[in-house]
Design a protein around this motif. Structure first.
Motif, PDB file in Angstrom:
ATOM      1  N   ALA A  50      -7.568   1.684  -2.053  1.00 60.92           N
ATOM      2  CA  ALA A  50      -8.222   0.505  -2.374  1.00 60.92           C
ATOM      3  C   ALA A  50      -7.382  -0.798  -2.040  1.00 60.92           C
ATOM      4  CB  ALA A  50      -8.573   0.474  -3.980  1.00 60.92           C
ATOM      5  N   VAL A  51      -5.965  -0.534  -2.240  1.00 61.14           N
ATOM      6  CA  VAL A  51      -5.472  -1.906  -1.833  1.00 61.14           C
ATOM      7  C   VAL A  51      -5.375  -2.173  -0.267  1.00 61.14           C
ATOM      8  CG1 VAL A  51      -2.798  -2.533  -1.511  1.00 61.14           C
ATOM      9  CG2 VAL A  51      -3.681  -1.512  -3.676  1.00 61.14           C
ATOM     10  N   LYS A  52      -5.450  -1.051   0.415  1.00 58.14           N
ATOM     11  CA  LYS A  52      -5.479  -1.157   1.917  1.00 58.14           C
ATOM     12  C   LYS A  52      -6.889  -2.149   2.338  1.00 58.14           C
ATOM     13  CE  LYS A  52      -4.797   1.762   5.911  1.00 58.14           C
ATOM     14  NZ  LYS A  52      -5.853   1.127   6.790  1.00 58.14           N
ATOM     15  N   HIS A  53      -7.735  -1.519   1.659  1.00 62.33           N
ATOM     16  CA  HIS A  53      -9.076  -2.244   2.042  1.00 62.33           C
ATOM     17  C   HIS A  53      -9.169  -3.557   1.364  1.00 62.33           C
ATOM     18  CE1 HIS A  53     -13.019  -1.965   3.952  1.00 62.33           C
ATOM     19  NE2 HIS A  53     -13.686  -2.563   2.793  1.00 62.33           N
TER      20      HIS A  53
ATOM     21  N   ALA B  19       0.910  -1.189  -0.047  1.00 63.27           N
ATOM     22  CA  ALA B  19      -0.018  -0.027  -0.078  1.00 63.27           C
ATOM     23  C   ALA B  19       0.875   1.309   0.020  1.00 63.27           C
ATOM     24  CB  ALA B  19      -0.971  -0.114   1.252  1.00 63.27           C
ATOM     25  N   SER B  20       0.521   2.269   0.655  1.00 61.10           N
ATOM     26  CA  SER B  20       1.391   3.584   0.725  1.00 61.10           C
ATOM     27  C   SER B  20       0.667   4.169   1.772  1.00 61.10           C
ATOM     28  CB  SER B  20       1.185   4.174  -0.461  1.00 61.10           C
ATOM     29  OG  SER B  20       1.861   5.558  -0.498  1.00 61.10           O
ATOM     30  N   VAL B  21       1.346   5.215   2.171  1.00 62.73           N
ATOM     31  CA  VAL B  21       1.110   6.282   3.255  1.00 62.73           C
ATOM     32  C   VAL B  21       0.037   7.020   2.425  1.00 62.73           C
ATOM     33  CG1 VAL B  21       2.987   8.044   2.371  1.00 62.73           C
ATOM     34  CG2 VAL B  21       1.812   8.349   4.735  1.00 62.73           C
ATOM     35  N   ALA B  22       0.012   7.125   0.902  1.00 57.77           N
ATOM     36  CA  ALA B  22      -1.097   7.734   0.209  1.00 57.77           C
ATOM     37  C   ALA B  22      -2.216   7.120   0.296  1.00 57.77           C
ATOM     38  CB  ALA B  22      -0.463   7.772  -1.277  1.00 57.77           C
ATOM     39  N   ALA B  23      -2.401   6.087   0.726  1.00 56.47           N
ATOM     40  CA  ALA B  23      -3.939   5.472   1.149  1.00 56.47           C
ATOM     41  C   ALA B  23      -4.516   6.245   1.995  1.00 56.47           C
ATOM     42  CB  ALA B  23      -3.620   3.878   1.542  1.00 56.47           C
ATOM     43  N   VAL B  24      -3.801   6.839   3.087  1.00 57.71           N
ATOM     44  CA  VAL B  24      -4.608   7.622   4.202  1.00 57.71           C
ATOM     45  C   VAL B  24      -4.292   9.032   4.113  1.00 57.71           C
ATOM     46  CG1 VAL B  24      -4.555   5.482   5.582  1.00 57.71           C
ATOM     47  CG2 VAL B  24      -2.639   7.224   5.873  1.00 57.71           C
ATOM     48  N   ARG B  25      -3.438   9.630   3.372  1.00 59.77           N
ATOM     49  CA  ARG B  25      -2.813  11.082   3.265  1.00 59.77           C
ATOM     50  C   ARG B  25      -2.974  11.411   1.738  1.00 59.77           C
ATOM     51  NH1 ARG B  25      -3.845  13.061   7.849  1.00 59.77           N
ATOM     52  NH2 ARG B  25      -2.784  14.875   7.248  1.00 59.77           N
TER      53      ARG B  25
ATOM     54  N   ALA C  79       2.534  -0.024   4.396  1.00 56.83           N
ATOM     55  CA  ALA C  79       2.472   1.274   3.592  1.00 56.83           C
ATOM     56  C   ALA C  79       3.710   2.145   3.821  1.00 56.83           C
ATOM     57  CB  ALA C  79       1.051   1.908   4.645  1.00 56.83           C
ATOM     58  N   PRO C  80       4.433   2.113   2.887  1.00 52.55           N
ATOM     59  CA  PRO C  80       5.649   3.071   3.058  1.00 52.55           C
ATOM     60  C   PRO C  80       5.447   4.551   2.719  1.00 52.55           C
ATOM     61  CG  PRO C  80       5.916   1.356   1.688  1.00 52.55           C
ATOM     62  CD  PRO C  80       4.457   1.229   1.858  1.00 52.55           C
ATOM     63  N   GLY C  81       6.148   5.325   3.422  1.00 51.14           N
ATOM     64  CA  GLY C  81       6.285   6.712   3.228  1.00 51.14           C
ATOM     65  C   GLY C  81       6.896   7.136   2.029  1.00 51.14           C
ATOM     66  N   PHE C  82       7.993   8.190   2.068  1.00 51.01           N
ATOM     67  CA  PHE C  82       8.963   8.370   1.139  1.00 51.01           C
ATOM     68  C   PHE C  82      10.146   7.538   1.385  1.00 51.01           C
ATOM     69  CE2 PHE C  82       7.167  12.737   0.261  1.00 51.01           C
ATOM     70  CZ  PHE C  82       7.318  12.792  -1.115  1.00 51.01           C
ATOM     71  N   ILE C  83      10.293   6.737   0.146  1.00 54.93           N
ATOM     72  CA  ILE C  83      11.467   5.848   0.430  1.00 54.93           C
ATOM     73  C   ILE C  83      12.384   5.820  -0.862  1.00 54.93           C
ATOM     74  CG2 ILE C  83      12.133   3.184   0.457  1.00 54.93           C
ATOM     75  CD1 ILE C  83      10.393   3.972   2.779  1.00 54.93           C
ATOM     76  N   ASP C  84      13.416   5.707  -0.482  1.00 52.30           N
ATOM     77  CA  ASP C  84      14.402   6.160  -1.794  1.00 52.30           C
ATOM     78  C   ASP C  84      14.806   5.104  -2.730  1.00 52.30           C
ATOM     79  OD1 ASP C  84      16.571   8.064  -2.448  1.00 52.30           O
ATOM     80  OD2 ASP C  84      17.876   7.822  -0.654  1.00 52.30           O
ATOM     81  N   THR C  85      13.838   5.556  -4.008  1.00 48.02           N
ATOM     82  CA  THR C  85      13.887   4.395  -4.987  1.00 48.02           C
ATOM     83  C   THR C  85      13.919   5.276  -6.386  1.00 48.02           C
ATOM     84  OG1 THR C  85      11.794   3.968  -5.208  1.00 48.02           O
ATOM     85  CG2 THR C  85      13.002   2.514  -3.630  1.00 48.02           C
ATOM     86  N   GLU C  86      13.805   4.700  -7.505  1.00 45.92           N
ATOM     87  CA  GLU C  86      13.661   5.362  -8.577  1.00 45.92           C
ATOM     88  C   GLU C  86      12.328   6.031  -8.530  1.00 45.92           C
ATOM     89  OE1 GLU C  86      15.287   5.903 -11.844  1.00 45.92           O
ATOM     90  OE2 GLU C  86      16.940   5.372 -10.339  1.00 45.92           O
ATOM     91  N   MET C  87      11.482   5.611  -8.060  1.00 43.00           N
ATOM     92  CA  MET C  87       9.889   6.221  -8.040  1.00 43.00           C
ATOM     93  C   MET C  87       9.967   7.361  -7.175  1.00 43.00           C
ATOM     94  SD  MET C  87       6.378   4.238  -6.475  1.00 43.00           S
ATOM     95  CE  MET C  87       6.105   3.158  -7.784  1.00 43.00           C
ATOM     96  N   THR C  88      10.888   7.708  -6.391  1.00 44.16           N
ATOM     97  CA  THR C  88      11.195   9.000  -5.680  1.00 44.16           C
ATOM     98  C   THR C  88      12.399   9.750  -5.946  1.00 44.16           C
ATOM     99  OG1 THR C  88      11.833   7.881  -3.859  1.00 44.16           O
ATOM    100  CG2 THR C  88       9.578   8.058  -3.692  1.00 44.16           C
ATOM    101  N   ARG C  89      12.945   9.259  -7.317  1.00 41.07           N
ATOM    102  CA  ARG C  89      14.034   9.987  -7.346  1.00 41.07           C
ATOM    103  C   ARG C  89      13.841  11.766  -7.836  1.00 41.07           C
ATOM    104  NH1 ARG C  89      18.633   9.380 -12.083  1.00 41.07           N
ATOM    105  NH2 ARG C  89      17.428   7.683 -13.030  1.00 41.07           N
ATOM    106  N   TRP C  90      12.509  11.929  -8.411  1.00 46.12           N
ATOM    107  CA  TRP C  90      12.281  13.319  -8.499  1.00 46.12           C
ATOM    108  C   TRP C  90      12.588  14.164  -7.139  1.00 46.12           C
ATOM    109  CZ3 TRP C  90       8.301  15.226  -5.332  1.00 46.12           C
ATOM    110  CH2 TRP C  90       7.407  13.948  -4.740  1.00 46.12           C
ATOM    111  N   VAL C  91      12.272  13.574  -6.046  1.00 43.36           N
ATOM    112  CA  VAL C  91      12.358  14.325  -4.842  1.00 43.36           C
ATOM    113  C   VAL C  91      13.772  15.008  -4.703  1.00 43.36           C
ATOM    114  CG1 VAL C  91      12.986  12.664  -2.960  1.00 43.36           C
ATOM    115  CG2 VAL C  91      11.139  14.283  -2.649  1.00 43.36           C
TER     116      VAL C  91
END
Ligand SMILES: NC(=O)c1ccc[n+]([C@@H]2O[C@H](COP(=O)([O-])OP(=O)(O)OC[C@H]3O[C@@H](n4cnc5c(N)ncnc54)[C@H](O)[C@@H]3O)[C@@H](O)[C@H]2O)c1
Length: 275
Positions: free
Chosen positions: A186-189, A166-172, A209-221
């Motif tokens: 939806a994944v959470k439920h 899931a992701s923290v984005a499931a709740v925030r 449910a990860p928050g910001f994790i250092d991968t290619e997906m968050t390289r933009w940060v």
């Protein structure tokens, strides 16, 4: 602690040292394992003696990742083997083929980790039908199809453990990520639904449910001006997380330490679900 002193905002990649001998010889399927968290999960589980089928839509990369991990563990007598293979998680039959690969290579499947995901961006009024469909197909349908394939096998074989990303984005709400946020909610439920229906078959289903994790997906940060400061402002621990830190929770959930844990989503987010 050295890493914190040198660069306080970066993630701490020191491997987790917990050892779970009860996992040796088990077999795990991990989707989205060519890189990022999936690859770190494959490495960590192999170190615990778990055999891993690492699958990804990017076949060349996942085969290379598997080869790298096997080479890394070459001198270990206790490490599990890693097989790299192709899967498109949006295709139900592709999961069946993945299961078959695991059975052919290792004879059983104990753990199934629905990790593959995509992270598209658009303001809410600009989300296209194509974008919402593709996001739900990978992030949500892919989890359901994987869980169905895993559960059909596990039901007949005494049980198992399924983990969904899931992701923290499931709740925030993360702005411009409406398709992603809602797919992860939806994944959470769905995780709860799966846990309730599959519990009687001794199949545990949990989510991370990860928050910001250092991968290619968050390289933009690290690339967009101001993005890192904005991100850190939403993280009480004031640093980006490492895939290794998410692995620690995944390992707990797969281990006997969590044998009475099902239908739970564990946040690994430095506290950002509360901001
Ligand atoms: N990185 C983060 O900050 C973060 C935060 C919360 C949740 N997550 C979730 O964790 C999971 C892993 O994220 P990551 O950061 O390692 O991302 P990543 O982009 O590094 O890796 C995702 C992998 O999924 C694969 N993939 C994409 N579509 C696929 C498909 N249709 N079939 C099979 N494989 C496919 C990609 O090829 C890639 O190798 C994702 O579900 C993501 O949504 C990530």
């Amino acid at each position: 602690m050295t890493v914190l002193t040198e660069n306080p905002t970066r993630s701490i990649t020191t491997p987790m040292v917990a050892i779970h001998p009860e996992l040796a010889g088990k077999v795990a399927v991990i989707t989205g394992a060519a890189r990022g968290m999936g690859a770190i999960f494959a490495r960590g589980l192999a170190r615990q003696g778990v055999h891993v089928v690492a699958a990804d839509i990017n076949e060349a990369d996942v085969v290379q990742t598997a080869a790298d991990l096997n080479a890394m563990h070459n001198s270990s007598e206790t490490a599990g083997r890693v097989i790299g293979t192709a899967v498109d998680v949006t295709v139900p039959e592709a999961h069946d083929a993945l299961l078959q690969t695991a059975l052919d290579k290792f004879g059983r499947v104990d753990f199934w980790i629905n990790n593959a995901g995509i992270f598209p961006q658009a303001e809410i009024l600009d989300i296209t039908p194509q974008q919402i469909n593709s996001t739900y197909q990978v992030n949500l349908n892919g989890v359901l199809f994987g869980a169905q394939t895993a559960a059909r096998h596990m039901k007949e074989n005494g049980g198992g453990s399924i983990i969904n990303m899931a992701s923290v984005a499931a709740v925030r709400v993360r702005v411009t990520r409406g398709a992603y946020n809602s797919s992860k909610a939806a994944v959470k439920h769905l995780t709860n639904c799966l846990a309730v229906e599959l519990g009687p078959h001794n199949i545990r289903v949990n989510a991370v449910a990860p928050g910001f994790i250092d991968t290619e997906m968050t390289r933009w940060v690290h690339e967009q001006p101001g993005a890192l400061d904005n991100a850190l402002g939403t993280i009480p621990l004031r640093r980006i997380g490492a895939p290794e830190e998410v692995f620690g929770t995944l390992l707990f959930l797969l281990s006997d330490s969590a044998r009475y844990v099902t239908g739970t989503t564990i946040a690994v987010d430095g506290g950002s679900q509360h901001i």
